[in-house]
Write a protein that holds these residues in place. Sequence first.
Motif, short mmCIF file in Angstrom:
data_model
loop_
_atom_site.label_atom_id
_atom_site.label_comp_id
_atom_site.label_asym_id
_atom_site.label_seq_id
_atom_site.Cartn_x
_atom_site.Cartn_y
_atom_site.Cartn_z
N LEU A 26 54.94 102.20 94.93
CA LEU A 26 54.09 101.74 93.95
C LEU A 26 55.01 101.89 92.68
O LEU A 26 54.86 100.20 91.54
N GLY A 27 55.52 102.21 91.65
CA GLY A 27 56.57 102.33 90.89
C GLY A 27 57.22 101.25 90.94
O GLY A 27 57.59 100.94 89.80
N VAL A 28 58.89 101.27 91.77
CA VAL A 28 59.32 100.33 91.84
C VAL A 28 58.19 99.19 92.00
O VAL A 28 59.67 98.01 90.52
N LEU A 29 57.52 98.71 92.50
CA LEU A 29 56.92 97.35 92.55
C LEU A 29 56.41 96.55 91.08
O LEU A 29 56.68 95.71 90.83
N LEU A 30 55.59 97.75 91.03
CA LEU A 30 55.10 97.67 89.53
C LEU A 30 56.17 97.36 88.46
O LEU A 30 56.04 96.56 87.65
N TYR A 31 57.14 97.75 88.62
CA TYR A 31 58.90 97.55 87.16
C TYR A 31 58.46 96.37 87.93
O TYR A 31 59.15 95.40 86.99
N LEU A 32 58.77 95.60 88.96
CA LEU A 32 59.36 94.98 89.62
C LEU A 32 58.50 93.50 88.57
O LEU A 32 58.91 92.38 88.32
N ILE A 33 57.03 93.79 89.20
CA ILE A 33 56.16 92.97 88.52
C ILE A 33 56.08 92.85 86.95
O ILE A 33 56.52 91.99 86.20
N VAL A 34 55.67 93.89 86.56
CA VAL A 34 56.27 93.89 84.84
C VAL A 34 56.83 93.47 83.57
O VAL A 34 56.90 92.70 83.29
N ARG A 35 58.57 94.08 84.93
CA ARG A 35 59.84 94.86 83.55
C ARG A 35 60.93 93.27 84.63
O ARG A 35 62.32 93.56 83.63
N GLY A 36 60.45 92.70 85.78
CA GLY A 36 61.25 92.07 86.47
C GLY A 36 62.05 91.08 85.56
O GLY A 36 63.55 91.23 85.88
N ALA A 37 62.05 90.44 84.67
CA ALA A 37 62.65 89.47 84.42
C ALA A 37 63.69 89.90 82.56
O ALA A 37 65.19 89.49 82.97
N LYS A 38 63.06 91.08 83.02
CA LYS A 38 63.35 92.49 81.40
C LYS A 38 65.46 92.77 82.06
O LYS A 38 65.99 92.59 81.43
N MET A 39 65.28 93.23 83.68
CA MET A 39 66.44 92.94 84.26
C MET A 39 67.43 92.20 84.43
O MET A 39 68.42 92.00 84.07
N GLY A 40 67.20 91.04 84.55
CA GLY A 40 67.92 89.95 84.22
C GLY A 40 68.69 89.32 82.82
O GLY A 40 69.55 89.42 82.38
N GLU A 41 67.78 89.48 82.19
CA GLU A 41 68.25 89.53 80.97
C GLU A 41 69.41 90.35 80.72
O GLU A 41 70.23 90.40 79.59
N HIS A 42 68.90 91.57 81.08
CA HIS A 42 69.71 92.76 80.92
C HIS A 42 71.35 93.07 81.46
O HIS A 42 72.27 93.34 80.96
N ASP A 43 70.90 92.39 82.55
CA ASP A 43 72.21 91.90 83.16
C ASP A 43 73.38 91.08 83.09
O ASP A 43 74.42 91.13 82.53
N ALA A 44 72.57 89.67 82.27
CA ALA A 44 73.51 88.80 81.20
C ALA A 44 73.62 89.33 80.21
O ALA A 44 75.10 89.05 79.51
N GLU A 45 72.51 90.45 79.12
CA GLU A 45 73.71 90.95 78.11
C GLU A 45 74.91 91.47 78.57
O GLU A 45 75.40 92.43 77.26
N ASP A 46 74.94 92.78 79.59
CA ASP A 46 75.71 93.02 79.90
C ASP A 46 76.79 92.60 80.08
O ASP A 46 78.66 93.11 79.80
N ALA A 47 76.94 91.86 80.73
CA ALA A 47 78.22 90.78 81.42
C ALA A 47 78.73 89.65 79.85
O ALA A 47 79.96 89.74 79.55
N GLU A 48 77.47 89.37 79.03
CA GLU A 48 77.87 89.28 78.07
C GLU A 48 79.69 90.03 77.04
O GLU A 48 80.50 90.12 76.47
N ARG A 49 78.49 91.73 77.24
CA ARG A 49 79.44 92.49 76.33
C ARG A 49 80.51 92.81 76.83
O ARG A 49 81.74 93.10 75.77
N ARG A 50 80.85 93.09 78.24
CA ARG A 50 82.10 93.36 78.83
C ARG A 50 82.69 92.05 78.28
O ARG A 50 84.20 92.15 78.36
N GLU A 51 82.53 90.73 78.84
CA GLU A 51 83.54 89.44 78.58
C GLU A 51 84.27 90.14 76.69
O GLU A 51 85.41 88.96 76.98
N ALA A 52 83.47 89.94 75.70
CA ALA A 52 84.09 89.74 74.96
C ALA A 52 84.44 91.37 74.22
O ALA A 52 85.37 90.95 74.12
N ALA A 53 84.43 91.94 75.61
CA ALA A 53 85.33 93.45 74.87
C ALA A 53 86.58 92.90 75.75
O ALA A 53 87.87 93.40 75.65
N VAL A 54 86.40 92.08 77.47
CA VAL A 54 88.14 91.84 77.90
C VAL A 54 88.56 90.92 77.02
O VAL A 54 89.81 90.76 76.39
N GLN A 55 88.12 90.11 76.29
CA GLN A 55 88.58 88.53 75.26
C GLN A 55 89.64 90.04 74.28
O GLN A 55 90.72 89.38 73.76
#
Length: 136
Positions: A56-85
């Motif tokens: 139930l907890g994972v299902l609720l988290y995915l419903i409530v904050r699932g879109a934020k998970m994608g945003e966090h992944d994109a932010e992390d990828a940008e941060r890693r790319e900036a660090a590499v550059q």
Amino acid sequence: MDHPLLNAFWIMLWFFLWVLWLFLLFRVVMDIFRSHEMSGWGKAGWMILVVLLPYLGVLLYLIVRGAKMGEHDAEDAERREAAVQDYIRKAAGSGDGGAAGDGGDNVDRLAKLAALKADGHLTQEEFDQAKAKLLA
């Protein structure tokens, strides 16, 4: 009748579903801890829910904050790319034994010269002369 091949199929299916579930559970827990906009109490609440009622907890988290998970992944990828550059710029700039800022300027100037040559504003001879002058 007993079908051992069908039983093996069902066992493998349940095993892969279990692995998928563990992957999703760890993914949600990682996202809870890397979320910067959530307070400590919010993180604690989500963790309690995920630990005490995992499905139930994972299902609720995915419903409530699932879109934020994608945003966090994109932010992390940008941060890693900036660090590499940034690392590449520093490594390329400090290769001549001088200060990193001077080498970084030379790298930028070489890139501008190459762009001018590619656009047709410089001939090969002009490019070679400017490059030799810059590297001297």
